[in-house]
Every structure is written in C-alpha cells, then in structure tokens.
Design a protein around this motif. Structure first.
Motif, PDB file in Angstrom:
ATOM      1  N   ILE A   8       0.869  -1.190   0.080  1.00  0.00           N
ATOM      2  CA  ILE A   8      -0.150  -0.026   0.075  1.00  0.00           C
ATOM      3  C   ILE A   8       0.900   1.170   0.008  1.00  0.00           C
ATOM      4  O   ILE A   8       2.045   1.446   0.531  1.00  0.00           O
ATOM      5  CB  ILE A   8      -0.944   0.109   1.321  1.00  0.00           C
ATOM      6  N   GLY A   9       0.369   2.382  -0.637  1.00  0.00           N
ATOM      7  CA  GLY A   9       1.145   3.628  -0.508  1.00  0.00           C
ATOM      8  C   GLY A   9      -0.151   4.611  -0.599  1.00  0.00           C
ATOM      9  O   GLY A   9      -1.051   4.364  -1.434  1.00  0.00           O
ATOM     10  N   ILE A  10       0.063   5.644   0.013  1.00  0.00           N
ATOM     11  CA  ILE A  10      -1.166   6.661   0.107  1.00  0.00           C
ATOM     12  C   ILE A  10      -0.445   7.977  -0.358  1.00  0.00           C
ATOM     13  O   ILE A  10       0.409   8.531   0.325  1.00  0.00           O
ATOM     14  CB  ILE A  10      -1.858   6.744   1.536  1.00  0.00           C
ATOM     15  N   HIS A  11      -1.081   8.825  -1.329  1.00  0.00           N
ATOM     16  CA  HIS A  11      -0.690  10.181  -1.632  1.00  0.00           C
ATOM     17  C   HIS A  11      -1.554  11.211  -0.955  1.00  0.00           C
ATOM     18  O   HIS A  11      -2.730  11.000  -1.415  1.00  0.00           O
ATOM     19  CB  HIS A  11      -0.455  10.090  -3.168  1.00  0.00           C
ATOM     20  N   LEU A  12      -0.933  12.096  -0.454  1.00  0.00           N
ATOM     21  CA  LEU A  12      -1.849  13.231   0.203  1.00  0.00           C
ATOM     22  C   LEU A  12      -2.222  14.277  -0.788  1.00  0.00           C
ATOM     23  O   LEU A  12      -2.040  15.552  -0.516  1.00  0.00           O
ATOM     24  CB  LEU A  12      -1.301  13.599   1.268  1.00  0.00           C
ATOM     25  N   SER A  13      -2.282  14.008  -2.149  1.00  0.00           N
ATOM     26  CA  SER A  13      -2.623  14.659  -3.370  1.00  0.00           C
ATOM     27  C   SER A  13      -2.987  13.777  -4.368  1.00  0.00           C
ATOM     28  O   SER A  13      -3.447  12.628  -3.976  1.00  0.00           O
ATOM     29  CB  SER A  13      -1.367  15.765  -3.677  1.00  0.00           C
ATOM     30  N   GLY A  14      -3.192  14.316  -5.640  1.00  0.00           N
ATOM     31  CA  GLY A  14      -3.487  13.447  -6.876  1.00  0.00           C
ATOM     32  C   GLY A  14      -4.999  13.158  -6.931  1.00  0.00           C
ATOM     33  O   GLY A  14      -5.815  13.590  -6.365  1.00  0.00           O
ATOM     34  N   GLY A  15      -5.322  12.764  -8.130  1.00  0.00           N
ATOM     35  CA  GLY A  15      -6.652  12.292  -8.684  1.00  0.00           C
ATOM     36  C   GLY A  15      -7.044  13.360  -9.823  1.00  0.00           C
ATOM     37  O   GLY A  15      -8.132  13.741  -9.938  1.00  0.00           O
ATOM     38  N   TYR A  16      -6.243  13.656 -10.580  1.00  0.00           N
ATOM     39  CA  TYR A  16      -6.519  14.785 -11.576  1.00  0.00           C
ATOM     40  C   TYR A  16      -6.992  14.189 -12.781  1.00  0.00           C
ATOM     41  O   TYR A  16      -6.269  14.176 -13.609  1.00  0.00           O
ATOM     42  CB  TYR A  16      -5.255  15.614 -11.946  1.00  0.00           C
ATOM     43  N   PHE A  21      -6.028  18.786 -23.674  1.00  0.00           N
ATOM     44  CA  PHE A  21      -6.575  19.886 -23.173  1.00  0.00           C
ATOM     45  C   PHE A  21      -7.137  19.627 -21.597  1.00  0.00           C
ATOM     46  O   PHE A  21      -6.898  18.054 -21.269  1.00  0.00           O
ATOM     47  CB  PHE A  21      -7.842  20.331 -23.475  1.00  0.00           C
ATOM     48  N   GLY A  22      -6.750  20.504 -20.801  1.00  0.00           N
ATOM     49  CA  GLY A  22      -7.080  20.127 -19.411  1.00  0.00           C
ATOM     50  C   GLY A  22      -8.459  20.689 -19.107  1.00  0.00           C
ATOM     51  O   GLY A  22      -9.252  21.430 -19.538  1.00  0.00           O
ATOM     52  N   SER A  23      -8.996  20.399 -17.865  1.00  0.00           N
ATOM     53  CA  SER A  23     -10.395  20.743 -17.498  1.00  0.00           C
ATOM     54  C   SER A  23     -10.628  20.357 -15.707  1.00  0.00           C
ATOM     55  O   SER A  23      -9.902  19.585 -15.358  1.00  0.00           O
ATOM     56  CB  SER A  23     -11.311  19.889 -18.202  1.00  0.00           C
ATOM     57  N   GLY A  24     -11.561  21.274 -15.386  1.00  0.00           N
ATOM     58  CA  GLY A  24     -12.032  21.022 -14.011  1.00  0.00           C
ATOM     59  C   GLY A  24     -10.676  20.941 -13.093  1.00  0.00           C
ATOM     60  O   GLY A  24     -10.905  19.888 -12.236  1.00  0.00           O
ATOM     61  N   PHE A  25      -9.924  21.831 -12.999  1.00  0.00           N
ATOM     62  CA  PHE A  25      -8.763  21.880 -12.160  1.00  0.00           C
ATOM     63  C   PHE A  25      -7.583  20.980 -12.463  1.00  0.00           C
ATOM     64  O   PHE A  25      -6.624  20.582 -11.659  1.00  0.00           O
ATOM     65  CB  PHE A  25      -9.250  21.728 -10.692  1.00  0.00           C
ATOM     66  N   CYS A  26      -7.898  20.223 -13.571  1.00  0.00           N
ATOM     67  CA  CYS A  26      -6.832  19.366 -13.714  1.00  0.00           C
ATOM     68  C   CYS A  26      -5.884  19.534 -15.310  1.00  0.00           C
ATOM     69  O   CYS A  26      -6.478  19.687 -16.214  1.00  0.00           O
ATOM     70  CB  CYS A  26      -7.562  17.802 -14.174  1.00  0.00           C
ATOM     71  N   LEU A  27      -4.519  19.726 -14.910  1.00  0.00           N
ATOM     72  CA  LEU A  27      -3.752  20.032 -16.114  1.00  0.00           C
ATOM     73  C   LEU A  27      -3.156  18.827 -16.807  1.00  0.00           C
ATOM     74  O   LEU A  27      -3.166  18.893 -17.908  1.00  0.00           O
ATOM     75  CB  LEU A  27      -2.457  21.024 -15.504  1.00  0.00           C
ATOM     76  N   ILE A  28      -2.795  17.813 -16.045  1.00  0.00           N
ATOM     77  CA  ILE A  28      -2.165  16.467 -16.507  1.00  0.00           C
ATOM     78  C   ILE A  28      -2.663  15.572 -15.675  1.00  0.00           C
ATOM     79  O   ILE A  28      -2.816  15.647 -14.426  1.00  0.00           O
ATOM     80  CB  ILE A  28      -0.636  16.500 -16.692  1.00  0.00           C
ATOM     81  N   ASN A  29      -2.756  14.462 -16.254  1.00  0.00           N
ATOM     82  CA  ASN A  29      -3.574  13.213 -15.734  1.00  0.00           C
ATOM     83  C   ASN A  29      -2.500  12.193 -14.617  1.00  0.00           C
ATOM     84  O   ASN A  29      -1.864  11.487 -15.422  1.00  0.00           O
ATOM     85  CB  ASN A  29      -4.467  12.323 -16.648  1.00  0.00           C
ATOM     86  N   ASP A  30      -2.457  12.555 -13.492  1.00  0.00           N
ATOM     87  CA  ASP A  30      -1.525  11.644 -12.755  1.00  0.00           C
ATOM     88  C   ASP A  30      -1.886  10.350 -12.648  1.00  0.00           C
ATOM     89  O   ASP A  30      -1.124   9.254 -12.558  1.00  0.00           O
ATOM     90  CB  ASP A  30      -1.373  12.463 -11.320  1.00  0.00           C
ATOM     91  N   LEU A  31      -3.161   9.990 -12.682  1.00  0.00           N
ATOM     92  CA  LEU A  31      -3.645   8.546 -12.492  1.00  0.00           C
ATOM     93  C   LEU A  31      -3.343   7.737 -13.933  1.00  0.00           C
ATOM     94  O   LEU A  31      -2.740   6.806 -13.663  1.00  0.00           O
ATOM     95  CB  LEU A  31      -5.023   8.500 -12.578  1.00  0.00           C
TER      96      LEU A  31
END
Length: 315
Positions: A115-123, A130-140
């Motif tokens: 397991i690992g947990i990121h205290l950010s992410g989910g874009y 193009f980006g949208s909805g507060f998301c510039l690049i898709n980290d997932l």
C-alpha cells in the motif's frame, strides 16, 4: 508492516484569487492534522516520503506535446486556461509536476509495501490535448503507465470513486488493454459528456450511504474477479459526502470510511498492491475536508496496521 505516506509542501503553495473554489490549503491542513493526531514523528510503522517531479518527457508521452509546450510555456489560449480553472503561474506548473511525481512514487511504494497513500492526486479530468476541471495533466494515467514498466505488473486497475466521472482517464486509456478504468460517479454532475470507462457505475443524485455501498461493493467484487489486476490505483475522492459543495450524494463520513475500508481490504485479501490518492473534496471552509480525507488513512491503519476503527460521526 509500514504504511507509506507521500507529501510535498508545494501542494498547498499556490496563490489563488479570493473565493476560488479549489481548496488549495487542504493538503497542508491534512498533513498537519496527521502529523499532530498520529504523532507521525514518533511512529515507526508510518513513514513519510517526499516525491520528485515527474519528467516533462513522461508527460509528453501521454499528453499531446503541443498542449504541454503551450501549457508549460504560458501560451495556452485564455479560453483553455479558463476550462482548466486556474490562473497560470510557474508555481502552478511546478506543483502539477510534483503532484504527478507523487502519484508515481506512490505506485512504487505500493508495490514494495502492499500500500501507498498520496496526500494529493486524482486529476482525472485532464485529456490528451486539453485540461479541465482543475486538472492540467492526468496523474492517474501517468502512474498507471509507469506501473506497467515494473516487473510483475501486467494489468492495472484504476478505481475512481470521485463523485465526478473520470472522463480524462477514460479517453486517455481507451486503447490501453492492460489498464482498466472503473469510475463510480454521480450521473447528473460534471462533466456533461461522460465517455465510456471500461467499467462505469453511475448513481443518481441523493444516493444514500447504504445505497452507495451496496451498489459499489457488488461491482467492485465483479471487477476485481474479472480483471485480476496486479496493481490498483484508487482515487478516494470525498466529494461524495453529503455536505460537499460540488457533489450531489448523501453519503456520511462513516460511509466514506466504509468505502475506503472495503477497497483496501479487498485488495489486501487478494494480495493486490494498492496506490491511493486523496482525490476531490470541496468546501469553502477547507478545514472541514480534513476529517473526510483522513478516513482513507484511518482505513489503511485498520486494514494494514491492525488498529481499531476510529470514532466518527454515525450515519
């Protein structure tokens, strides 16, 4: 057993206009809460990691190079920046690369520790060009592509429980047979156009805690059994909460804990490493999001460290 947490101070170091809808301070607030309430400095079973920014070449391997050059060079048309929802700044770009690097590191840590947990992410609203909805690049999507380069990982499942459909993830990975996209979302919420994920569970407005958990658990079991992933990337968005300002569900705090525990326990029992990100959550009072996002860490402590369930508000 070690529970790895990934965090960088830059996540909340972004100047935004007054009354901007994005709760930029929630990452620092969550980190401070965990540091104080869990006395992280005194624990040996929870370890903090700080990421490095993802490389521009990795980003361009997923997103269209012309889009990335324009985005990073501040030549993107104003209308496209408005669609993203942030004013451009160099700090925004640096923060974006760091956060995506954090999700990538979380995958590596999950493979090592289970397991690992990121205290950010989910874009998940960032598309190829193009980006949208507060998301510039898709980290997932970036993290899933990275996971496939690791030994022993041939199939990745992205479980996206943000209240908003993971449209960018769906389109970016539509032709990737080894990355399965699974979105659980509100059927009448952003984005208006919802391209097909590999698995979609669209639930109506005002879905209650029991309705949510009942519907989700059945589809989760079937999806894990059908695809048998070697690694799961889990977007644990808390905008399903009944008081979220951009979500329309009626799920309580205890329901978020139960949802997170369900996903984590299913993966642990099946021996599937899971990399989790905190995802979305929207309140004008950013501090009110801390308890909700903390449910993911509390769930992990229960499932992976054997600690007792914390006391939360009952439904």
């Amino acid at each position: 057993m070690t529970l790895p947490l990934v965090y960088h101070p830059i996540y909340s170091q972004l100047e935004l206009p007054p009354e901007h809808r994005y709760p930029i301070s929630k990452y620092r607030r969550l980190f401070d809460y965990l540091t104080d309430s869990l006395t992280l400095n005194e624990r040996h079973d929870i370890k903090l990691y700080q990421p490095e920014p993802i490389s521009v070449n990795e980003v361009k391997a997923l997103h269209h190079p012309d889009y990335i050059d324009a985005l990073f060079g501040n030549t993107l048309p104003a209308a496209k920046m408005r669609r993203i929802g942030f004013p451009w700044s160099q700090q925004l770009i640096e923060r974006t690369l760091m956060s995506s690097g954090g999700t990538k590191l979380t995958v590596d840590l999950a493979r090592q520790h289970g397991i690992g947990i990121h205290l950010s992410g989910g874009y998940h609203h960032a598309h190829r060009d193009f980006g949208s909805g507060f998301c510039l690049i898709n980290d997932l999507a970036l993290a899933a592509k990275h996971a496939l380069t690791l030994d022993g990982i041939d199939t990745v499942l992205i479980i996206d429980c943000d209240v908003h459909h993971g449209d960018g993830t769906a389109t970016l990975l539509a032709d990737e047979p080894d990355i399965i996209t699974f979105s659980v979302h509100c059927d009448k919420n952003f984005p208006a156009r919802k391209p097909d994920s590999d698995v979609d569970l669209a639930l109506p407005k005002s879905t209650t805690t029991n309705e949510y958990l009942s519907a989700f658990s059945g589809v989760l079991n079937l999806t894990l059994a059908q695809y048998q992933p070697d690694l799961v990337i889990y977007d644990a968005g808390v905008d399903i909460h009944q008081q979220d300002e951009l979500g329309y569900f009626d799920v309580c705090t205890q329901g978020i804990y139960q949802r997170d525990s369900l996903v984590l326990s299913q993966c642990k029992e099946a021996g599937i490493p899971i990399a989790a990100v905190v995802g979305g959550g929207y309140r004008h009072d950013h501090q009110l999001l801390v308890e909700l996002h903390a449910q993911l860490i509390h769930s992990a402590m229960t499932v992976f460290l054997g600690e007792s369930q914390p006391k939360t508000n009952q439904c």
